[in-house]
Design a protein around this motif. Sequence first.
Motif, PDB file in Angstrom:
ATOM      1  N   PRO A  42       4.512   5.213  10.650  1.00  0.00           N
ATOM      2  CA  PRO A  42       3.589   4.804  11.720  1.00  0.00           C
ATOM      3  C   PRO A  42       3.927   3.418  12.255  1.00  0.00           C
ATOM      4  CG  PRO A  42       2.385   5.678   9.830  1.00  0.00           C
ATOM      5  CD  PRO A  42       3.817   5.485   9.393  1.00  0.00           C
TER       6      PRO A  42
ATOM      7  N   TYR B  32       0.856  -1.184   0.000  1.00  0.00           N
ATOM      8  CA  TYR B  32       0.000   0.000   0.000  1.00  0.00           C
ATOM      9  C   TYR B  32       0.894   1.237   0.000  1.00  0.00           C
ATOM     10  CZ  TYR B  32      -2.986  -3.593   2.114  1.00  0.00           C
ATOM     11  OH  TYR B  32      -3.654  -4.759   2.382  1.00  0.00           O
TER      12      TYR B  32
ATOM     13  N   TYR C 273      -3.307   0.375  -3.671  1.00  0.00           N
ATOM     14  CA  TYR C 273      -3.098  -0.943  -3.067  1.00  0.00           C
ATOM     15  C   TYR C 273      -2.758  -1.911  -4.197  1.00  0.00           C
ATOM     16  CZ  TYR C 273      -4.953  -5.498  -1.338  1.00  0.00           C
ATOM     17  OH  TYR C 273      -5.158  -6.810  -1.025  1.00  0.00           O
TER      18      TYR C 273
ATOM     19  N   GLY D 295      -2.880  13.470   8.657  1.00  0.00           N
ATOM     20  CA  GLY D 295      -2.831  12.019   8.661  1.00  0.00           C
ATOM     21  C   GLY D 295      -2.444  11.490   7.293  1.00  0.00           C
TER      22      GLY D 295
ATOM     23  N   ASN E 109      -5.257 -10.358   5.509  1.00  0.00           N
ATOM     24  CA  ASN E 109      -5.990 -10.289   6.768  1.00  0.00           C
ATOM     25  C   ASN E 109      -5.112 -10.035   7.987  1.00  0.00           C
ATOM     26  OD1 ASN E 109      -8.550 -10.776   5.583  1.00  0.00           O
ATOM     27  ND2 ASN E 109      -8.049 -12.938   5.441  1.00  0.00           N
TER      28      ASN E 109
ATOM     29  N   PHE F 295      -7.124   7.290   7.794  1.00  0.00           N
ATOM     30  CA  PHE F 295      -6.489   7.831   8.989  1.00  0.00           C
ATOM     31  C   PHE F 295      -7.161   9.111   9.452  1.00  0.00           C
ATOM     32  CE2 PHE F 295      -2.487   5.578   9.830  1.00  0.00           C
ATOM     33  CZ  PHE F 295      -2.433   4.738   8.732  1.00  0.00           C
ATOM     34  N   GLY F 296      -7.118   9.318  10.769  1.00  0.00           N
ATOM     35  CA  GLY F 296      -7.514  10.586  11.339  1.00  0.00           C
ATOM     36  C   GLY F 296      -6.375  11.584  11.251  1.00  0.00           C
ATOM     37  N   GLN F 297      -6.635  12.801  11.746  1.00  0.00           N
ATOM     38  CA  GLN F 297      -5.655  13.885  11.633  1.00  0.00           C
ATOM     39  C   GLN F 297      -4.446  13.659  12.538  1.00  0.00           C
ATOM     40  OE1 GLN F 297      -7.211  17.697  12.710  1.00  0.00           O
ATOM     41  NE2 GLN F 297      -5.440  18.823  12.000  1.00  0.00           N
TER      42      GLN F 297
ATOM     43  N   PHE G 213       2.463   0.275  14.548  1.00  0.00           N
ATOM     44  CA  PHE G 213       1.256  -0.336  15.087  1.00  0.00           C
ATOM     45  C   PHE G 213       1.318  -0.398  16.618  1.00  0.00           C
ATOM     46  CE2 PHE G 213      -2.286  -3.304  15.024  1.00  0.00           C
ATOM     47  CZ  PHE G 213      -2.076  -4.088  16.144  1.00  0.00           C
TER      48      PHE G 213
ATOM     49  N   GLN H   7      -0.988  -3.988   8.821  1.00  0.00           N
ATOM     50  CA  GLN H   7      -0.033  -3.396   7.895  1.00  0.00           C
ATOM     51  C   GLN H   7       1.182  -2.886   8.661  1.00  0.00           C
ATOM     52  OE1 GLN H   7      -1.865  -0.461   5.284  1.00  0.00           O
ATOM     53  NE2 GLN H   7      -3.712  -1.708   5.096  1.00  0.00           N
TER      54      GLN H   7
ATOM     55  N   TYR I  33      -2.026   3.915  15.699  1.00  0.00           N
ATOM     56  CA  TYR I  33      -0.626   3.965  15.308  1.00  0.00           C
ATOM     57  C   TYR I  33       0.079   5.083  16.061  1.00  0.00           C
ATOM     58  CZ  TYR I  33      -1.341   0.923  11.225  1.00  0.00           C
ATOM     59  OH  TYR I  33      -1.615  -0.137  10.394  1.00  0.00           O
TER      60      TYR I  33
ATOM     61  N   TYR J  51       0.801   5.405   0.803  1.00  0.00           N
ATOM     62  CA  TYR J  51       0.071   6.497   1.433  1.00  0.00           C
ATOM     63  C   TYR J  51       0.890   7.772   1.309  1.00  0.00           C
ATOM     64  CZ  TYR J  51      -2.688   2.880   3.878  1.00  0.00           C
ATOM     65  OH  TYR J  51      -3.504   1.806   4.192  1.00  0.00           O
TER      66      TYR J  51
ATOM     67  N   PHE K 268      -2.262   8.305  15.743  1.00  0.00           N
ATOM     68  CA  PHE K 268      -3.320   8.300  14.745  1.00  0.00           C
ATOM     69  C   PHE K 268      -4.248   7.121  14.975  1.00  0.00           C
ATOM     70  CE2 PHE K 268      -1.736  11.461  11.823  1.00  0.00           C
ATOM     71  CZ  PHE K 268      -0.368  11.417  11.954  1.00  0.00           C
TER      72      PHE K 268
ATOM     73  N   TYR L 275     -12.971  -2.450  11.615  1.00  0.00           N
ATOM     74  CA  TYR L 275     -11.646  -2.740  12.156  1.00  0.00           C
ATOM     75  C   TYR L 275     -10.960  -1.409  12.393  1.00  0.00           C
ATOM     76  CZ  TYR L 275      -6.837  -4.593  12.285  1.00  0.00           C
ATOM     77  OH  TYR L 275      -5.545  -4.909  12.637  1.00  0.00           O
TER      78      TYR L 275
ATOM     79  N   GLY M 191     -15.150  -9.653   3.138  1.00  0.00           N
ATOM     80  CA  GLY M 191     -14.374 -10.696   3.782  1.00  0.00           C
ATOM     81  C   GLY M 191     -13.016 -10.924   3.158  1.00  0.00           C
ATOM     82  N   THR M 192     -12.588 -10.034   2.281  1.00  0.00           N
ATOM     83  CA  THR M 192     -11.274 -10.195   1.658  1.00  0.00           C
ATOM     84  C   THR M 192     -10.219  -9.519   2.519  1.00  0.00           C
ATOM     85  OG1 THR M 192     -11.360  -8.145   0.393  1.00  0.00           O
ATOM     86  CG2 THR M 192     -12.379 -10.093  -0.594  1.00  0.00           C
ATOM     87  N   SER M 193      -9.015  -9.568   2.061  1.00  0.00           N
ATOM     88  CA  SER M 193      -7.917  -8.954   2.797  1.00  0.00           C
ATOM     89  C   SER M 193      -7.760  -7.486   2.429  1.00  0.00           C
ATOM     90  CB  SER M 193      -6.617  -9.689   2.496  1.00  0.00           C
ATOM     91  OG  SER M 193      -6.296  -9.572   1.112  1.00  0.00           O
ATOM     92  N   TYR M 194      -8.711  -6.959   1.728  1.00  0.00           N
ATOM     93  CA  TYR M 194      -8.658  -5.565   1.302  1.00  0.00           C
ATOM     94  C   TYR M 194      -8.373  -4.683   2.488  1.00  0.00           C
ATOM     95  CZ  TYR M 194     -10.185  -1.145  -0.701  1.00  0.00           C
ATOM     96  OH  TYR M 194     -10.256   0.135  -1.131  1.00  0.00           O
ATOM     97  N   GLY M 195      -7.328  -3.862   2.395  1.00  0.00           N
ATOM     98  CA  GLY M 195      -6.859  -3.205   3.592  1.00  0.00           C
ATOM     99  C   GLY M 195      -6.717  -1.721   3.560  1.00  0.00           C
ATOM    100  N   LYS M 196      -7.466  -1.033   2.713  1.00  0.00           N
ATOM    101  CA  LYS M 196      -7.360   0.418   2.666  1.00  0.00           C
ATOM    102  C   LYS M 196      -7.688   1.003   4.027  1.00  0.00           C
ATOM    103  CE  LYS M 196      -9.857   4.303   0.602  1.00  0.00           C
ATOM    104  NZ  LYS M 196     -10.880   4.661  -0.397  1.00  0.00           N
ATOM    105  N   LEU M 197      -6.753   1.756   4.575  1.00  0.00           N
ATOM    106  CA  LEU M 197      -6.928   2.400   5.861  1.00  0.00           C
ATOM    107  C   LEU M 197      -7.267   3.868   5.676  1.00  0.00           C
ATOM    108  CD1 LEU M 197      -3.884   0.934   7.835  1.00  0.00           C
ATOM    109  CD2 LEU M 197      -6.281   0.297   8.084  1.00  0.00           C
TER     110      LEU M 197
END
Lengths: 112, 116
Positions: free
Chosen positions: B44, A33, A48, A42, A98, B106-108, B46, A101, B36, A35, B89, B32, B98-104
């Motif tokens: 960032p 990914y 992706y 942020g 799953n 973020f807050g400010q 985790f 990141q 960070y 960003y 953050f 989900y 249900g995929t692994s699609y992971g676009k996050l």
Amino acid sequence: NAGVMQNPRHLVRRRGQEARLRCSPMKGHSHVYWYRQLPEEGLKFMVYLQKENIIDESGMPKERFSAEFPKEGPSILRIQQVVRGDSAAYFCASNRPNNEQFFGPGTRLTVL
Amino acid sequence: GESVGLHLPTLSVQEGDNSIINCAYSNSASDYFIWYKQESGKGPQFIIDIRSNMDKRQGQRVTVLLNKTVKHLSLQIAATQPGDSAVYFCAEKVNAGGTSYGKLTFGQGTILTVHP
């Protein structure tokens, strides 16, 4: 086990030049990914990718920006004809399906 | 569009105090959430995550609380240390099919400063 690697860490370009940012994901990670982070903001999702495929590029500007993740080698974020507004920190993250990141240290792009 | 935001942009605490960092989210489809920590000049890192089927999760010195009714997320840091000084953050993710699609998203960010 090395983390996500990005290079260069700092990149200076003049307006109109091209910028190439590289990202090597963690070992065993097949998802990458990109960003972008402007000062005091942020991170904003750009794209992706999985190996040889772009899964979601909804955050990519329509022009001048492209990304790839070839079968061999790092993922590349390419910015053509850079403008001052492209100055930012660009972060790459990778994960297994799953899973969380993990982020690289970022490339700080400065456009003069 | 929908976004994640933070109530407090800065937080200053004394070493040893407990810190609470808040976050509001607006996408009711998010299932989900992650906190960070970002130190100056670094990417960032985790800290802790929580899924929408939970309302509390504890880690080492950190606790995340999720209130889906008011779409609020908080990070509690116990016995805050100078090394905790950083920008924090919250981020959210929508699990697409249900995929692994992971676009996050973020807050400010909140700047936490811990004084010795």
